[in-house]
Write a protein that holds these residues in place. Sequence first.
Motif, PDB file in Angstrom:
ATOM      1  N   LYS A   1     -19.126   4.883   2.084  1.00 46.87           N
ATOM      2  CA  LYS A   1     -17.677   5.045   1.243  1.00 46.87           C
ATOM      3  C   LYS A   1     -17.713   6.609   0.627  1.00 46.87           C
ATOM      4  O   LYS A   1     -16.779   7.290   0.355  1.00 46.87           O
ATOM      5  CB  LYS A   1     -17.250   3.931   0.575  1.00 46.87           C
ATOM      6  CG  LYS A   1     -16.808   2.850   1.579  1.00 46.87           C
ATOM      7  CD  LYS A   1     -16.212   1.872   0.697  1.00 46.87           C
ATOM      8  CE  LYS A   1     -16.175   0.363   1.790  1.00 46.87           C
ATOM      9  NZ  LYS A   1     -15.999  -0.786   1.368  1.00 46.87           N
TER      10      LYS A   1
ATOM     11  N   CYS B   1       0.886  -1.312   0.239  1.00 48.58           N
ATOM     12  CA  CYS B   1      -0.106   0.158  -0.093  1.00 48.58           C
ATOM     13  C   CYS B   1       0.857   1.176  -0.171  1.00 48.58           C
ATOM     14  O   CYS B   1       0.550   2.350  -0.656  1.00 48.58           O
ATOM     15  CB  CYS B   1      -0.963  -0.143   1.102  1.00 48.58           C
ATOM     16  SG  CYS B   1      -1.762   1.493   1.448  1.00 48.58           S
TER      17      CYS B   1
ATOM     18  N   VAL C   1     -18.653  -9.154  -3.910  1.00 46.02           N
ATOM     19  CA  VAL C   1     -17.409 -10.244  -4.001  1.00 46.02           C
ATOM     20  C   VAL C   1     -17.880 -11.606  -3.209  1.00 46.02           C
ATOM     21  O   VAL C   1     -18.587 -11.675  -2.550  1.00 46.02           O
ATOM     22  CB  VAL C   1     -16.098  -9.694  -3.462  1.00 46.02           C
ATOM     23  CG1 VAL C   1     -15.620  -8.660  -4.354  1.00 46.02           C
ATOM     24  CG2 VAL C   1     -16.125  -9.264  -1.970  1.00 46.02           C
TER      25      VAL C   1
ATOM     26  N   ALA D   1      -4.650  -3.493   0.851  1.00 44.79           N
ATOM     27  CA  ALA D   1      -4.842  -4.046   2.290  1.00 44.79           C
ATOM     28  C   ALA D   1      -5.009  -3.083   3.285  1.00 44.79           C
ATOM     29  O   ALA D   1      -4.466  -1.827   3.467  1.00 44.79           O
ATOM     30  CB  ALA D   1      -3.588  -4.667   2.372  1.00 44.79           C
TER      31      ALA D   1
ATOM     32  N   ILE E   1      -5.580   5.580   0.990  1.00 44.84           N
ATOM     33  CA  ILE E   1      -5.358   6.172  -0.409  1.00 44.84           C
ATOM     34  C   ILE E   1      -6.223   6.979  -0.970  1.00 44.84           C
ATOM     35  O   ILE E   1      -6.342   8.173  -1.125  1.00 44.84           O
ATOM     36  CB  ILE E   1      -4.381   5.531  -1.258  1.00 44.84           C
ATOM     37  CG1 ILE E   1      -3.291   4.455  -0.699  1.00 44.84           C
ATOM     38  CG2 ILE E   1      -3.972   6.236  -2.643  1.00 44.84           C
ATOM     39  CD1 ILE E   1      -2.850   3.445  -1.803  1.00 44.84           C
TER      40      ILE E   1
END
Length: 399
Positions: free
Chosen positions: A338, A252, A352, A276, A307
């Motif tokens: 988010k 990361c 997922v 991660a 990030i």
Amino acid sequence: MDLENSHILLGVTGGIAAYKSVELLRLLKKAGANVHVAMTDAAQKFVGKTTFEVLSENPVLTDLWKDTHSSVTHIDIANSVDASLVAPATANFIGKLAMGIADDALSTTLLAVTSPIMICPSMNTDMYQNIRVQRNLDILEQDGIHIVDPDAGVLACKTVGTGRLPEPWFIFDRLDALLTKKDLGGRQVLITAGPTIEAIDPVRYISNHSSGKMGYAIARAAEKRGARVTLVTGPVSIDPPVGVECIPVESCDEMADAVFSNLEAADIIIKVAAVADYKPVDPATLKIKKTQNSKNLTISMTENMDILKRIGELKTEKQFLVGFAAETNDLEKHALAKIKKKNLDMIAANLVGSDDSGFKTDTNKVKLFFKDGASKDIPLMDKHKVAHLLLDTIIEQTG
Ligand code: PMT
């Protein structure tokens, strides 16, 4: 324009690489193109016409006199095609095309073509570098003919040098790019893809199941649509997309460095990477050994930088920021949280853990959410198509 349902003229001239045109034809047919093949006499000395006839499901044009019984004449073909591709293109054929000579079925048909033409020169290195061949290639380029440069390597004549026909997937990719609308021309797109890996010791790491397929598909689509693309990629086993600047990273922290060095220039930022959230506090410098006195191993973890959230804090008015959300449940609730927390313009949420969507799969089912709470469904489809629909939406949003 898409290769699906397009009409393509595939010209095959007499080089040893003519066998690769069979695979090229197969790729074009798989993409849904209607392909008309035209072969020179010399090409037929290398590969039989029947192979192309069977695979293209169309008559092969070889002789203007003999093939006139066909309901599709060379002028009909020239008028109907969306693009023409000559692979391989020999020195002789390049010379004829540059001079406007029409003395066989392929050269005559190409003189009547008004849609884009792409040629793939392939020959011995000395022939390719010959000043007359280069001059003819310059003429063709000035005439607006697209040239796919040959690869370097060991040639059939055992020479090592430039002149090898590129692999069929590469030629296919460039033809696809030629036919793709350039609605991202002049834009700089920064994309992240793949997983990050966080070292536990020199031989072990923590990571996730991201294959990079979704992010790479977006990078490929953006490049074909005319954008300058920078792809910051975690470790994956996919070939780098053609025409894209790739920056390989592992952790990361490395991804953050690469992203922030390229952030200022970006107009559109799309963070597909599965980063991660945590990393080992203090990765061991030597391999951790199994001890006999303890059955448990505790690894102390610390939070990684978010990030995307940091980009959300730094982004300027002109930048359009897209995040991805990988969820196992409550897709909408988490995606909307988010988008707000990370100050995004749009988020692409996917579930997922299913067989056809999310990690590793070739397909994906995505729901796009916008700042104002609106949403848009992208039903289950190939990740390349998802990529184009996502870019269509970004273009709509950014004008
Ligand atoms: O690579 P494939 O096998 O094709 O799979 C595609 C995919 C499932 C990985 C992709 O479609 C996807 O959902 N990517 C986002 C994965 C993810 O990390 O989701 P998240 O909900 O944990 O993170 C939300 C967003 O924050 C993401 O844009 C992520 O890049 C970003 N993030 C997260 C953590 C962190 N430390 N920094 C970040 O920038």
